[in-house]
Design a protein around this motif. Structure first.
Motif, PDB file in Angstrom:
ATOM      1  N   MET A   1      24.498  38.030 -13.816  1.00  7.33           N
ATOM      2  CA  MET A   1      24.605  38.556 -12.397  1.00  7.33           C
ATOM      3  C   MET A   1      23.526  38.862 -11.585  1.00  7.33           C
ATOM      4  SD  MET A   1      26.771  39.531  -9.949  1.00  7.33           S
ATOM      5  CE  MET A   1      26.709  40.612  -8.451  1.00  7.33           C
ATOM      6  N   LYS A   2      22.475  39.220 -12.629  1.00  8.36           N
ATOM      7  CA  LYS A   2      21.095  39.515 -12.011  1.00  8.36           C
ATOM      8  C   LYS A   2      20.279  38.493 -11.315  1.00  8.36           C
ATOM      9  CE  LYS A   2      16.479  41.305 -13.565  1.00  8.36           C
ATOM     10  NZ  LYS A   2      15.750  41.882 -14.635  1.00  8.36           N
ATOM     11  N   SER A   3      20.495  37.214 -11.959  1.00 10.22           N
ATOM     12  CA  SER A   3      20.044  36.083 -11.463  1.00 10.22           C
ATOM     13  C   SER A   3      20.711  35.800 -10.199  1.00 10.22           C
ATOM     14  CB  SER A   3      20.243  34.870 -12.464  1.00 10.22           C
ATOM     15  OG  SER A   3      21.329  34.598 -12.855  1.00 10.22           O
ATOM     16  N   MET A   4      21.931  35.803 -10.065  1.00  8.09           N
ATOM     17  CA  MET A   4      22.456  35.699  -8.749  1.00  8.09           C
ATOM     18  C   MET A   4      21.971  36.507  -7.489  1.00  8.09           C
ATOM     19  SD  MET A   4      26.488  35.050 -10.018  1.00  8.09           S
ATOM     20  CE  MET A   4      27.135  34.999  -8.267  1.00  8.09           C
ATOM     21  N   VAL A   5      21.919  37.910  -7.989  1.00  3.43           N
ATOM     22  CA  VAL A   5      21.387  38.858  -7.053  1.00  3.43           C
ATOM     23  C   VAL A   5      19.732  38.515  -6.399  1.00  3.43           C
ATOM     24  CG1 VAL A   5      20.520  41.121  -6.474  1.00  3.43           C
ATOM     25  CG2 VAL A   5      22.654  40.798  -7.806  1.00  3.43           C
ATOM     26  N   ILE A   6      19.012  37.985  -7.356  1.00  6.26           N
ATOM     27  CA  ILE A   6      17.728  37.550  -7.060  1.00  6.26           C
ATOM     28  C   ILE A   6      17.813  36.180  -6.306  1.00  6.26           C
ATOM     29  CG2 ILE A   6      15.513  36.503  -7.992  1.00  6.26           C
ATOM     30  CD1 ILE A   6      15.988  38.072 -10.472  1.00  6.26           C
ATOM     31  N   GLY A   8      20.445  35.471  -4.233  1.00 10.68           N
ATOM     32  CA  GLY A   8      21.012  35.914  -2.998  1.00 10.68           C
ATOM     33  C   GLY A   8      19.937  36.560  -2.108  1.00 10.68           C
ATOM     34  N   ILE A   9      19.126  37.230  -2.713  1.00  6.56           N
ATOM     35  CA  ILE A   9      17.810  37.997  -2.003  1.00  6.56           C
ATOM     36  C   ILE A   9      16.843  36.783  -1.421  1.00  6.56           C
ATOM     37  CG2 ILE A   9      15.768  39.406  -1.992  1.00  6.56           C
ATOM     38  CD1 ILE A   9      17.430  41.143  -4.036  1.00  6.56           C
ATOM     39  N   ILE A  10      16.715  35.747  -2.344  1.00 11.65           N
ATOM     40  CA  ILE A  10      15.717  34.752  -1.967  1.00 11.65           C
ATOM     41  C   ILE A  10      16.441  33.955  -0.714  1.00 11.65           C
ATOM     42  CG2 ILE A  10      14.784  32.447  -2.466  1.00 11.65           C
ATOM     43  CD1 ILE A  10      14.466  33.731  -5.374  1.00 11.65           C
ATOM     44  N   LEU A  11      17.956  33.757  -0.795  1.00 11.33           N
ATOM     45  CA  LEU A  11      18.381  32.988   0.395  1.00 11.33           C
ATOM     46  C   LEU A  11      18.368  33.731   1.681  1.00 11.33           C
ATOM     47  CD1 LEU A  11      20.254  30.667   1.053  1.00 11.33           C
ATOM     48  CD2 LEU A  11      22.340  32.145   0.089  1.00 11.33           C
ATOM     49  N   ILE A  12      18.567  35.067   1.461  1.00 12.79           N
ATOM     50  CA  ILE A  12      18.453  36.030   2.796  1.00 12.79           C
ATOM     51  C   ILE A  12      17.255  35.754   3.370  1.00 12.79           C
ATOM     52  CG2 ILE A  12      18.504  38.266   3.784  1.00 12.79           C
ATOM     53  CD1 ILE A  12      20.621  38.949   1.309  1.00 12.79           C
ATOM     54  N   VAL A  13      16.165  35.882   2.528  1.00 13.26           N
ATOM     55  CA  VAL A  13      14.655  36.007   3.093  1.00 13.26           C
ATOM     56  C   VAL A  13      14.605  34.488   3.827  1.00 13.26           C
ATOM     57  CG1 VAL A  13      12.394  35.773   2.415  1.00 13.26           C
ATOM     58  CG2 VAL A  13      13.990  37.522   1.426  1.00 13.26           C
ATOM     59  N   ILE A  44      24.765  40.259   9.281  1.00 15.49           N
ATOM     60  CA  ILE A  44      25.673  39.237   9.102  1.00 15.49           C
ATOM     61  C   ILE A  44      25.042  38.426   7.981  1.00 15.49           C
ATOM     62  CG2 ILE A  44      26.452  36.993  10.104  1.00 15.49           C
ATOM     63  CD1 ILE A  44      26.694  38.466  12.806  1.00 15.49           C
ATOM     64  N   ILE A  45      23.993  37.903   7.975  1.00 15.12           N
ATOM     65  CA  ILE A  45      23.440  37.185   6.842  1.00 15.12           C
ATOM     66  C   ILE A  45      23.534  37.913   5.478  1.00 15.12           C
ATOM     67  CG2 ILE A  45      21.328  36.075   5.929  1.00 15.12           C
ATOM     68  CD1 ILE A  45      20.696  35.020   8.713  1.00 15.12           C
TER      69      ILE A  45
END
Length: 295
Positions: A1-6, A8-13, A44-45
């Motif tokens: 899950m931790k890798s998914m959050v990281i 996700g943050i990279i995707l948002i940026v 939204i993103i």
């Protein structure tokens, strides 16, 4: 899950960087609407990415439980689980936001480029109307020439002769072929000024050519007896009857205005209307200039 959050943050940026790269110059101004738009994009993103991550994680790790419904489709049943709380709150929140935006949130008192454009156009039109309230015939012809070269010349040619027959030759009121076409097929080209139109078959046989030659020739010589069928609407002199039949000996104001308002379908093609492009003074000026061409 931790890798998914990281991830996700990279995707948002990355998505925000892409948004700013494409439309970043729009946020440099002091217009707060653009700032609100950017804030909405961030929200939204961010929400979209984390909601997707949440449910991807649930798909990977959760197991189904609860009471199965009685309905089955190909042996597949559904659990009677309540909708996710987040989905329900998001649905209600969307409705609340919609009502707020419709009633309070829409920036009706904010700057509008369309509003500014309309104000400037109305101001200019008022000045134009005041300046040309009583134009002379010379002024109208000069103004009409300018309008013609911009709006009409692309099809009718700078000399108004119709560019190899692809549009009406405006140096003549009407051509013999046009008269014959209207007599045989009828016409309803001047709906604004002459709503009744003209029925087909007003003459037949040799009379069609005789009438067409007389009308296209400018009503010169002895008037043929067959023209009597035309005189009832166009007048014995061809100058027309208001709201009944158009002037067929010259381009008067009513004919030009009606064509500009309605467009025109003829035997050589279709002319679009110019309803929102010219004001009444410009239409009158264009008529004056086209009449001057025949002179």
């Amino acid at each position: 899950m931790k890798s998914m959050v990281i991830g996700g943050i990279i995707l948002i940026v990355a998505l925000m960087a892409g948004t700013y790269f494409v439309a970043g110059d729009a946020f440099v101004s002091d217009d707060y609407i653009n700032s609100l738009t950017m804030l909405g994009a961030v929200a939204i993103i961010t929400i979209s990415v984390f909601v997707v991550l949440k449910y991807v994680n649930q798909i990977k790790n959760d197991t189904a439980s609860g009471e199965l419904s009685e309905e089955r489709w190909d042996g597949i049943g559904e659990y009677k689980n309540p909708i996710p709380t987040g989905w329900g709150l998001a649905f209600i929140g969307t409705i609340v936001w919609l009502l707020w935006y419709w009633t309070v949130g829409y920036p009706t008192n904010g700057f509008s480029q369309i509003g500014q454009w309309n104000e400037e156009v109305n101001e200019y039109n008022a000045k134009f109307t005041s300046k040309w309230e009583n134009p002379t015939e010379e002024d109208l012809v000069a103004m009409g020439q300018s309008v013609f070269l911009v709006q009409c010349a692309p099809c009718h040619g700078v000399d108004a002769e119709g560019i190899d027959g692809k549009a009406q030759d405006l140096t003549k009121r009407i051509l013999k072929s046009s008269v014959e076409h209207v007599i045989v097929n009828g016409a309803n080209n001047f709906k604004t000024a002459y709503p009744g139109g003209m029925p087909a078959g007003m003459a037949a046989g040799a009379d069609v050519g005789i009438i067409a030659e007389y009308v296209a020739g400018g009503f010169k010589g002895e008037q043929p007896a067959a023209y009597a069928a035309c005189a009832g609407c166009h007048g014995a002199d061809g100058k027309g009857i208001p709201f009944v039949g158009p002037n067929i000996i010259e381009y008067d104001d009513a004919v030009i205005s009606s064509v500009l308002q309605d467009g025109k379908k003829a035997n050589i093609g279709i002319m679009p209307n110019f309803k929102t492009m010219l004001n009444a003074t410009q239409e009158k000026a264009l008529a004056a200039y086209i009449r001057s061409l025949g002179e």
